[in-house]
Scaffold this active site. Structure first.
Site, PDB file in Angstrom:
ATOM      1  N   ARG A  62      22.459   1.611   1.006  1.00 29.81           N
ATOM      2  CA  ARG A  62      21.678   0.832   0.003  1.00 29.81           C
ATOM      3  C   ARG A  62      22.214  -0.261  -0.335  1.00 29.81           C
ATOM      4  O   ARG A  62      21.477  -1.306  -0.567  1.00 29.81           O
ATOM      5  CB  ARG A  62      21.475   1.628  -1.337  1.00 29.81           C
ATOM      6  CG  ARG A  62      20.764   0.993  -2.459  1.00 29.81           C
ATOM      7  CD  ARG A  62      20.154   1.680  -3.749  1.00 29.81           C
ATOM      8  NE  ARG A  62      20.766   3.014  -4.005  1.00 29.81           N
ATOM      9  CZ  ARG A  62      21.965   2.920  -4.505  1.00 29.81           C
ATOM     10  NH1 ARG A  62      22.717   1.800  -4.998  1.00 29.81           N
ATOM     11  NH2 ARG A  62      22.617   4.178  -4.817  1.00 29.81           N
ATOM     12  N   TYR A 115      -2.327 -14.714  -3.794  1.00 26.40           N
ATOM     13  CA  TYR A 115      -2.273 -13.454  -2.966  1.00 26.40           C
ATOM     14  C   TYR A 115      -2.619 -12.314  -4.196  1.00 26.40           C
ATOM     15  O   TYR A 115      -2.063 -12.490  -5.251  1.00 26.40           O
ATOM     16  CB  TYR A 115      -1.036 -13.005  -2.441  1.00 26.40           C
ATOM     17  CG  TYR A 115      -1.239 -11.669  -1.974  1.00 26.40           C
ATOM     18  CD1 TYR A 115      -1.993 -11.305  -0.576  1.00 26.40           C
ATOM     19  CD2 TYR A 115      -0.213 -10.753  -2.280  1.00 26.40           C
ATOM     20  CE1 TYR A 115      -1.879 -10.090  -0.176  1.00 26.40           C
ATOM     21  CE2 TYR A 115      -0.208  -9.536  -1.980  1.00 26.40           C
ATOM     22  CZ  TYR A 115      -1.139  -9.098  -0.811  1.00 26.40           C
ATOM     23  OH  TYR A 115      -1.075  -7.859  -0.212  1.00 26.40           O
ATOM     24  N   ASP A 187       5.677 -18.892  -1.662  1.00 26.50           N
ATOM     25  CA  ASP A 187       5.781 -17.876  -0.765  1.00 26.50           C
ATOM     26  C   ASP A 187       5.122 -18.563   0.486  1.00 26.50           C
ATOM     27  O   ASP A 187       4.069 -19.188   0.649  1.00 26.50           O
ATOM     28  CB  ASP A 187       4.361 -17.046  -1.591  1.00 26.50           C
ATOM     29  CG  ASP A 187       3.935 -15.911  -0.605  1.00 26.50           C
ATOM     30  OD1 ASP A 187       4.176 -15.748   0.672  1.00 26.50           O
ATOM     31  OD2 ASP A 187       3.304 -14.918  -1.205  1.00 26.50           O
ATOM     32  N   LYS A 212       3.836  -9.929   7.930  1.00 24.09           N
ATOM     33  CA  LYS A 212       3.060 -10.562   8.329  1.00 24.09           C
ATOM     34  C   LYS A 212       3.329 -11.220   9.597  1.00 24.09           C
ATOM     35  O   LYS A 212       3.808 -10.685  10.522  1.00 24.09           O
ATOM     36  CB  LYS A 212       2.402 -11.538   7.273  1.00 24.09           C
ATOM     37  CG  LYS A 212       2.206 -10.862   6.022  1.00 24.09           C
ATOM     38  CD  LYS A 212       1.008  -9.835   5.824  1.00 24.09           C
ATOM     39  CE  LYS A 212       0.819  -9.161   4.689  1.00 24.09           C
ATOM     40  NZ  LYS A 212       0.730  -9.573   3.392  1.00 24.09           N
TER      41      LYS A 212
HETATM   42  C1  LIG Z   1       0.622  -9.590   2.117  1.00 20.75           C
HETATM   43  C2  LIG Z   1       1.073 -10.652   1.090  1.00 20.75           C
HETATM   44  C3  LIG Z   1       2.322 -10.439   0.139  1.00 20.75           C
HETATM   45  C4  LIG Z   1       2.710  -8.946  -0.132  1.00 20.75           C
HETATM   46  O1  LIG Z   1       3.411  -8.332   0.994  1.00 20.75           O
HETATM   47  P1  LIG Z   1       3.647  -6.887   1.141  1.00 20.75           P
HETATM   48  O2  LIG Z   1       4.522  -7.085   2.383  1.00 20.75           O
HETATM   49  O3  LIG Z   1       2.285  -6.413   1.482  1.00 20.75           O
HETATM   50  O4  LIG Z   1       4.096  -6.212   0.019  1.00 20.75           O
HETATM   51  C5  LIG Z   1       2.585 -11.257  -0.650  1.00 20.75           C
HETATM   52  N1  LIG Z   1       2.374 -12.738  -0.312  1.00 20.75           N
HETATM   53  C6  LIG Z   1       1.303 -12.737   0.823  1.00 20.75           C
HETATM   54  C7  LIG Z   1       0.926 -14.365   1.113  1.00 20.75           C
HETATM   55  C8  LIG Z   1       0.835 -11.788   1.524  1.00 20.75           C
HETATM   56  O5  LIG Z   1      -0.019 -12.043   2.368  1.00 20.75           O
END
Ligand SMILES: *Cc1c(COP(=O)(O)O)cnc(C)c1O
Length: 394
Positions: A62, A115, A187, A212
């Site tokens: 962890r 998001y 982000d 992603k």
């Molecule tokens: C998918 C996404 C998130 C969240 O991420 P997870 O891996 O699904 O928890 C945050 N910001 C953006 C722009 C996203 O597309």
């Protein structure tokens, strides 16, 4: 904690992006010569006496794991950051980042088409815990400067945004936020560090859903935070261990495998997106196309300045919700699914799917909007698939 490897981010400033993606944190295994870092599944590590961690050794998985060190070094290097932290999902990364960066009672300025999950985390988890938030139009830095909310300690932005693909001038927003004593979180999930490096533009922290483009194959959920702020990094390191939302060694292996081809994949995502946009712009059933390369796109100038290319996400509007639902039901190659950023093309209806939780709020999206994540398939096949679905609207 593992020592920085000889390919640690500190010594690789001269390498290009794709070289760093393949090599940083990934030197051949010193014991066996394995070219691919081995997955260490062990949860615990032998110690030389009480309190005696081995040189470069670990303690408990962890708090640290060799594969996590590899991913953290590599991704930090790609973002041009001194420190990087991996998490079990993008939202786990955001949760720890908000806890680390928000002082007691401190609030968040959130771009007005964030998001949906970020909005939910901030509105449903952090607001009840005493952290206010304000939606803002971040395409207007002067307006933000004039009406900067008292008590805001973070400006949280996405660029391009999800799902409207609006582009925000990171440098201009960072100037405003810093003048008001707030930090800027970007982000960078949609652009990835291949297309845009926010820290170089004045942002303080970058956060990712590694689920992603970084992973890129729709087979691993993950999150990442990068910063060069040493004090914040210390808090993040503490909370990563104290709250424990860490990824498994196998998930980290998949992520690192994906990252090696990030640059190659992004080039193809971008060129395929252009082919799709050419079709959409000329199609009579399409009312509006949202892609940062289009000259009339909000923030096109900012995108052209701060991005290497314009990305693989495309959104467009048809007449109404009924037409949008028909299009997303009729494509065959574009799979109807949430998520984005992987090799296969996806299509979705944000108002009823990814952004359903924002209905009725300032972050609500148009009902006729369709979002595409354009994959790396043969461009002619993608264009033909979409054309057939749009033509069927009559
Ligand atoms: C998918 C996404 C998130 C969240 O991420 P997870 O891996 O699904 O928890 C945050 N910001 C953006 C722009 C996203 O597309």
């Amino acid at each position: 904690m593992g020592e920085e490897s000889e390919l640690g981010s500190g010594e690789t400033g001269g390498w290009g992006f794709d070289t760093r993606a393949v090599h940083v944190g990934q030197a051949p295994d010193p014991r066996t010569g394995a070219v691919v870092p081995p997955i260490t599944l062990s949860t615990t590590f032998a110690q030389d006496g009480v309190g005696g961690l081995r040189e470069g050794g670990y303690e408990y998985s962890r708090s640290g794991n060799p594969m996590r060190s590899a991913v953290e070094e590599c991704l930090a290097s790609l973002e041009g950051a001194d420190h990087g932290f991996s998490f079990a999902s993008g939202l786990a990364a955001e949760d720890v980042l908000l806890r680390a960066a928000l002082p007691s009672g401190g609030g968040v300025v959130l771009g007005n088409d964030a998001y949906g999950g970020t909005y939910r985390l901030i509105d449903k988890v952090f607001r009840p815990a005493g952290h206010p938030w304000w939606a803002a139009d971040l395409t207007d830095p002067a307006g933000l400067d004039e009406a900067f909310p008292e008590g805001a300690s973070i400006v949280w932005l996405e660029t391009p945004t999800n799902p409207l693909l609006t582009c925000i001038d990171i440098e201009a927003i960072a100037d405003v936020a810093h003048r008001h004593g707030a930090m800027v979180v970007v982000d960078n999930t949609f652009a990835t560090p291949y297309l845009q490096t926010p820290l170089a533009l004045g942002a303080d922290v970058v956060v990712h859903s590694a689920t992603k483009y970084l992973g890129g194959h729709s087979d691993v959920v993950g999150g990442f935070v990068a910063t060069s702020d040493a004090e914040l990094a210390g808090t993040l390191r503490f909370l990563q261990n104290a709250t424990g939302a860490v990824p498994s060694p196998f998930d980290l292996y998949l992520l690192l495998r994906g990252v090696k081809t990030l640059g190659l994949r992004m080039d193809r995502h971008c060129s395929n997106a252009r082919a799709v946009v050419d079709l959409l712009v000329g199609h009579p059933a399409v009312r509006r196309v949202r892609y940062p390369q289009l000259p009339d796109h909000p923030g096109h100038a900012a995108a052209a300045r701060q991005m290497r290319d314009f990305g693989g996400m495309v959104s467009f509007e048809v007449a109404d919700e009924e037409s949008a639902l028909a299009v997303v039901a009729r494509t065959e190659l574009f799979t109807l699914a949430e998520s984005l950023g992987a090799v296969e093309s996806l299509i979705e209806h944000p108002a009823r799917m990814t952004h359903a939780s924002a209905a009725g709020s300032a972050l609500e999206v148009p009902p006729g909007l369709v979002r595409l994540s354009v994959g790396i398939e043969s461009p002619n096949d993608l264009v033909a698939d979409l054309a057939a679905a749009l033509d069927s609207l009559g």
